[in-house]
Design an enzyme around this catalytic site. Structure first.
Site, PDB file in Angstrom:
ATOM      1  CB  SER A 124       0.187 -42.242 -18.540  1.00  0.00           C
ATOM      2  OG  SER A 124      -0.703 -41.520 -17.729  1.00  0.00           O
ATOM      3  CE1 TYR A 148      -3.822 -46.326 -20.064  1.00  0.00           C
ATOM      4  CE2 TYR A 148      -3.676 -44.790 -18.215  1.00  0.00           C
ATOM      5  CZ  TYR A 148      -3.433 -45.092 -19.547  1.00  0.00           C
ATOM      6  OH  TYR A 148      -2.792 -44.182 -20.355  1.00  0.00           O
ATOM      7  CE  LYS A 152      -0.387 -46.334 -21.347  1.00  0.00           C
ATOM      8  NZ  LYS A 152      -0.066 -46.465 -22.760  1.00  0.00           N
TER       9      LYS A 152
HETATM   10  P1  NAD Z   1      -6.837 -43.355 -28.542  1.00  0.00           P
HETATM   11  O1  NAD Z   1      -7.745 -44.401 -27.998  1.00  0.00           O
HETATM   12  O2  NAD Z   1      -7.431 -42.197 -29.242  1.00  0.00           O
HETATM   13  O3  NAD Z   1      -5.759 -44.024 -29.515  1.00  0.00           O
HETATM   14  C1  NAD Z   1      -5.284 -45.328 -29.330  1.00  0.00           C
HETATM   15  C2  NAD Z   1      -5.380 -46.048 -30.665  1.00  0.00           C
HETATM   16  O4  NAD Z   1      -4.898 -47.383 -30.511  1.00  0.00           O
HETATM   17  C3  NAD Z   1      -6.807 -46.154 -31.184  1.00  0.00           C
HETATM   18  O5  NAD Z   1      -6.854 -45.709 -32.521  1.00  0.00           O
HETATM   19  C4  NAD Z   1      -7.150 -47.642 -31.082  1.00  0.00           C
HETATM   20  O6  NAD Z   1      -8.022 -48.050 -32.095  1.00  0.00           O
HETATM   21  C5  NAD Z   1      -5.774 -48.270 -31.194  1.00  0.00           C
HETATM   22  N1  NAD Z   1      -5.618 -49.573 -30.546  1.00  0.00           N
HETATM   23  C6  NAD Z   1      -5.965 -49.928 -29.285  1.00  0.00           C
HETATM   24  N2  NAD Z   1      -5.625 -51.202 -29.037  1.00  0.00           N
HETATM   25  C7  NAD Z   1      -5.024 -51.670 -30.175  1.00  0.00           C
HETATM   26  C8  NAD Z   1      -4.452 -52.905 -30.562  1.00  0.00           C
HETATM   27  N3  NAD Z   1      -4.432 -53.947 -29.719  1.00  0.00           N
HETATM   28  N4  NAD Z   1      -3.921 -53.019 -31.802  1.00  0.00           N
HETATM   29  C9  NAD Z   1      -3.953 -51.989 -32.670  1.00  0.00           C
HETATM   30  N5  NAD Z   1      -4.493 -50.785 -32.363  1.00  0.00           N
HETATM   31  C10 NAD Z   1      -5.019 -50.628 -31.139  1.00  0.00           C
HETATM   32  O7  NAD Z   1      -5.931 -42.856 -27.326  1.00  0.00           O
HETATM   33  P2  NAD Z   1      -4.934 -41.614 -27.254  1.00  0.00           P
HETATM   34  O8  NAD Z   1      -5.537 -40.611 -26.337  1.00  0.00           O
HETATM   35  O9  NAD Z   1      -4.507 -41.212 -28.597  1.00  0.00           O
HETATM   36  O10 NAD Z   1      -3.738 -42.289 -26.470  1.00  0.00           O
HETATM   37  C11 NAD Z   1      -2.616 -42.830 -27.144  1.00  0.00           C
HETATM   38  C12 NAD Z   1      -1.677 -43.438 -26.114  1.00  0.00           C
HETATM   39  O11 NAD Z   1      -1.315 -42.440 -25.173  1.00  0.00           O
HETATM   40  C13 NAD Z   1      -2.322 -44.566 -25.314  1.00  0.00           C
HETATM   41  O12 NAD Z   1      -1.338 -45.576 -25.130  1.00  0.00           O
HETATM   42  C14 NAD Z   1      -2.653 -43.927 -23.995  1.00  0.00           C
HETATM   43  O13 NAD Z   1      -2.626 -44.843 -22.928  1.00  0.00           O
HETATM   44  C15 NAD Z   1      -1.556 -42.888 -23.857  1.00  0.00           C
HETATM   45  N6  NAD Z   1      -1.932 -41.741 -23.017  1.00  0.00           N
HETATM   46  C16 NAD Z   1      -3.052 -41.017 -23.319  1.00  0.00           C
HETATM   47  C17 NAD Z   1      -3.405 -39.944 -22.506  1.00  0.00           C
HETATM   48  C18 NAD Z   1      -4.655 -39.145 -22.783  1.00  0.00           C
HETATM   49  O14 NAD Z   1      -5.127 -38.465 -21.881  1.00  0.00           O
HETATM   50  N7  NAD Z   1      -5.203 -39.180 -23.973  1.00  0.00           N
HETATM   51  C19 NAD Z   1      -2.609 -39.604 -21.408  1.00  0.00           C
HETATM   52  C20 NAD Z   1      -1.478 -40.359 -21.146  1.00  0.00           C
HETATM   53  C21 NAD Z   1      -1.125 -41.432 -21.964  1.00  0.00           C
HETATM   54  C1  WQD Z   2      -9.075 -33.660 -14.729  1.00  0.00           C
HETATM   55  C2  WQD Z   2      -9.715 -32.926 -13.550  1.00  0.00           C
HETATM   56  C3  WQD Z   2     -11.237 -34.275 -12.279  1.00  0.00           C
HETATM   57  C4  WQD Z   2     -14.221 -34.746 -15.442  1.00  0.00           C
HETATM   58  C5  WQD Z   2      -6.893 -38.985 -16.608  1.00  0.00           C
HETATM   59  C6  WQD Z   2      -6.260 -40.323 -16.344  1.00  0.00           C
HETATM   60  C7  WQD Z   2      -4.784 -40.255 -16.634  1.00  0.00           C
HETATM   61  C8  WQD Z   2      -4.514 -39.706 -18.039  1.00  0.00           C
HETATM   62  C9  WQD Z   2      -5.295 -38.471 -18.334  1.00  0.00           C
HETATM   63  C10 WQD Z   2      -4.103 -41.535 -19.525  1.00  0.00           C
HETATM   64  C11 WQD Z   2      -9.799 -33.763 -12.277  1.00  0.00           C
HETATM   65  C12 WQD Z   2     -11.971 -33.134 -12.934  1.00  0.00           C
HETATM   66  C13 WQD Z   2     -13.093 -34.398 -14.722  1.00  0.00           C
HETATM   67  C14 WQD Z   2     -15.477 -34.201 -15.061  1.00  0.00           C
HETATM   68  C15 WQD Z   2     -14.393 -32.986 -13.291  1.00  0.00           C
HETATM   69  N1  WQD Z   2      -4.871 -40.638 -19.054  1.00  0.00           N
HETATM   70  N2  WQD Z   2     -13.185 -33.533 -13.663  1.00  0.00           N
HETATM   71  N3  WQD Z   2     -15.517 -33.337 -13.996  1.00  0.00           N
HETATM   72  O1  WQD Z   2      -8.031 -37.633 -13.994  1.00  0.00           O
HETATM   73  O2  WQD Z   2      -6.134 -35.984 -14.399  1.00  0.00           O
HETATM   74  O3  WQD Z   2      -6.296 -38.010 -15.780  1.00  0.00           O
HETATM   75  O4  WQD Z   2      -6.674 -38.644 -17.972  1.00  0.00           O
HETATM   76  O5  WQD Z   2      -2.992 -41.866 -19.161  1.00  0.00           O
HETATM   77  O6  WQD Z   2      -4.279 -41.544 -16.490  1.00  0.00           O
HETATM   78  O7  WQD Z   2      -6.461 -40.664 -14.985  1.00  0.00           O
HETATM   79  O8  WQD Z   2      -7.959 -36.223 -16.117  1.00  0.00           O
HETATM   80  O9  WQD Z   2      -9.622 -35.016 -17.441  1.00  0.00           O
HETATM   81  O10 WQD Z   2     -10.362 -37.015 -16.078  1.00  0.00           O
HETATM   82  O11 WQD Z   2      -9.743 -34.916 -14.913  1.00  0.00           O
HETATM   83  O12 WQD Z   2     -14.485 -32.218 -12.326  1.00  0.00           O
HETATM   84  O13 WQD Z   2     -16.522 -34.508 -15.669  1.00  0.00           O
HETATM   85  O14 WQD Z   2     -11.075 -32.617 -13.894  1.00  0.00           O
HETATM   86  O15 WQD Z   2     -11.761 -34.527 -11.000  1.00  0.00           O
HETATM   87  O16 WQD Z   2      -9.611 -32.884 -11.198  1.00  0.00           O
HETATM   88  P1  WQD Z   2      -7.125 -36.954 -14.946  1.00  0.00           P
HETATM   89  P2  WQD Z   2      -9.477 -35.827 -16.210  1.00  0.00           P
END
Ligand code: NAD
Ligand code: WQD
Length: 335
Positions: A124, A148, A152
């Protein structure tokens, strides 16, 4: 290739599953369904007309992983499974370290015992902490401000150490910026539990009348309109990036960290305007104080992905909004 997707019924993993199957790979999914539903595997099969076997289980179960890897003759792992809510990670850090760090160690142990040496890992942009310059490239210093993000970072460091131990290992840490949008079939999308933490699903629920108004956290940032700027990327572009990363990892052992973003930042107000236009709905909002831990702007330098993976994000902000709206209002998303 035969690819095992951990967390493959989740938001990003399910879209990657579709891309992998459509590109001719075979897959198996392991997911404990802590944040997803079993029926997602069926939807992946509906879209692709290919098999998406789901093993319901936990990545911390090394024996189950070994069995699954052997049964499905797995060549590579795409590791999506994990917990992902920043706020929650402050409240239950032990769960975050068990699921994310211990879970990854369990996968590495299973890989080591079965001779699988390639992993594409969901990292991330959060590993960059407070941006020191923009756009953020992969040389930007890393840091963590919550469990979190620290999980990572720990995983990235563990993968780097393991890669140094033997030339066979191949790890790509994909540092996602802000994934949004949904599959055009309307069968896959983001299904937040309860009140969404992230901007896009919150806006979608306001547009749909599920929530009264959006709270915009801060309008006094040093940005064009005072609201926070982020690099939103369509989940299908992100999923396609995984395909390219898999090819690259296969040919280039070692440890690599690569940004997946568009390289362009959009403010909260720009997102509201784009979503209103895509949905034809009004999005009432009010300004509130800044959210703790937020930064003003964060967007990617994408040259490394462009060059090494021959990949760039193609889908527009409009497509991110229209696909989110179609998913939100379609029959497959549960409100
Ligand atoms: P998500 O929660 O939709 O998907 C994660 C999946 O992993 C889920 O289906 C959950 O049931 C499963 N899971 C969690 N813990 C588990 C375990 N111990 N064993 C087996 N399954 C397990 O999340 P996502 O948005 O699809 O994110 C996927 C990956 O990408 C995550 O590692 C997350 O940290 C990373 N990521 C997501 C974002 C985002 O904004 N969505 C941004 C950056 C990184
Ligand atoms: C985006 C912008 C908020 C909600 C997060 C995690 C990051 C990654 C992605 C996993 C910001 C603003 C948001 C609301 C708002 N996840 N906002 N009202 O914070 O960039 O990233 O998700 O790895 O680790 O921190 O994403 O969508 O929460 O916010 O004004 O109700 O929207 O302040 O400027 P963010 P976000």
């Amino acid at each position: 290739m035969n690819v095992l997707l951990t967390g493959g019924t989740g938001y990003i993993g399910s879209h990657a599953a579709v891309c992998l199957l459509q590109a001719g790979h075979n897959i198996a999914i392991i997911d404990n369904l802590s944040n997803s539903q079993e029926l997602v595997a069926g939807r992946i099969e509906n879209i692709t007309q290919k098999k998406a076997p789901l093993i319901v289980g936990d990545i911390c179960d090394t024996n189950l992983l070994i069995q699954t890897i052997q049964e499905h003759r797995i060549d590579a792992i795409m590791h999506f499974a994990g917990l992902k809510a920043v706020g929650e990670s402050n409240a239950i850090p032990i769960s975050y370290y068990i699921n994310n760090v211990q879970g990854t160690l369990s996968i590495l142990n299973a890989m080591d015992q079965t001779g699988v040496s390639t992993m594409v890992f969901s990292s991330s942009a959060t590993v960059y902490g407070e941006p020191q310059y923009l756009p953020i490239d992969e040389h930007h210093p890393t840091s963590a401000t919550n469990p979190y993000g620290r999980s990572k970072l720990h995983i990235e460091e563990i993968l780097s150490d393991v890669a140094k131990s033997d030339k066979k290992w191949s790890f790509i840490c994909l540092r996602y910026f802000n994934p949004v949008g949904a599959h055009h079939s309307m069968q896959l999308g983001e299904q937040p539990n309860g009140v969404p933490n992230n901007l896009m699903p919150y806006i979608a629920q306001v547009a749909h009348g599920i929530r009264a108004q959006l709270s915009i956290f801060g309008n006094d940032y040093l940005t064009t309109d005072g609201t926070g700027v982020r690099d939103y990327i369509h989940v299908m572009d992100l999923a396609e990036g995984h395909l390219c990363a898999l090819d690259y990892a296969h040919q280039h052992p070692g440890w690599h960290a690569i940004n997946l973003g568009t390289g362009t930042g959009h403010s909260v107000l720009e997102m509201v305007t784009a979503f209103a236009s895509a949905s034809g709905m009004e999005i009432p909002y009010q300004f509130e104080p800044r959210r703790s831990g937020d930064v003003a702007s964060c967007y990617a330098k994408t040259d490394k992905a462009n060059k090494l993976l021959q990949w760039s994000a193609k889908r527009s902000l409009e497509s991110m909004c229209t696909s989110t709206w179609a998913w939100q209002t379609g029959e497959f998303s549960q409100k």
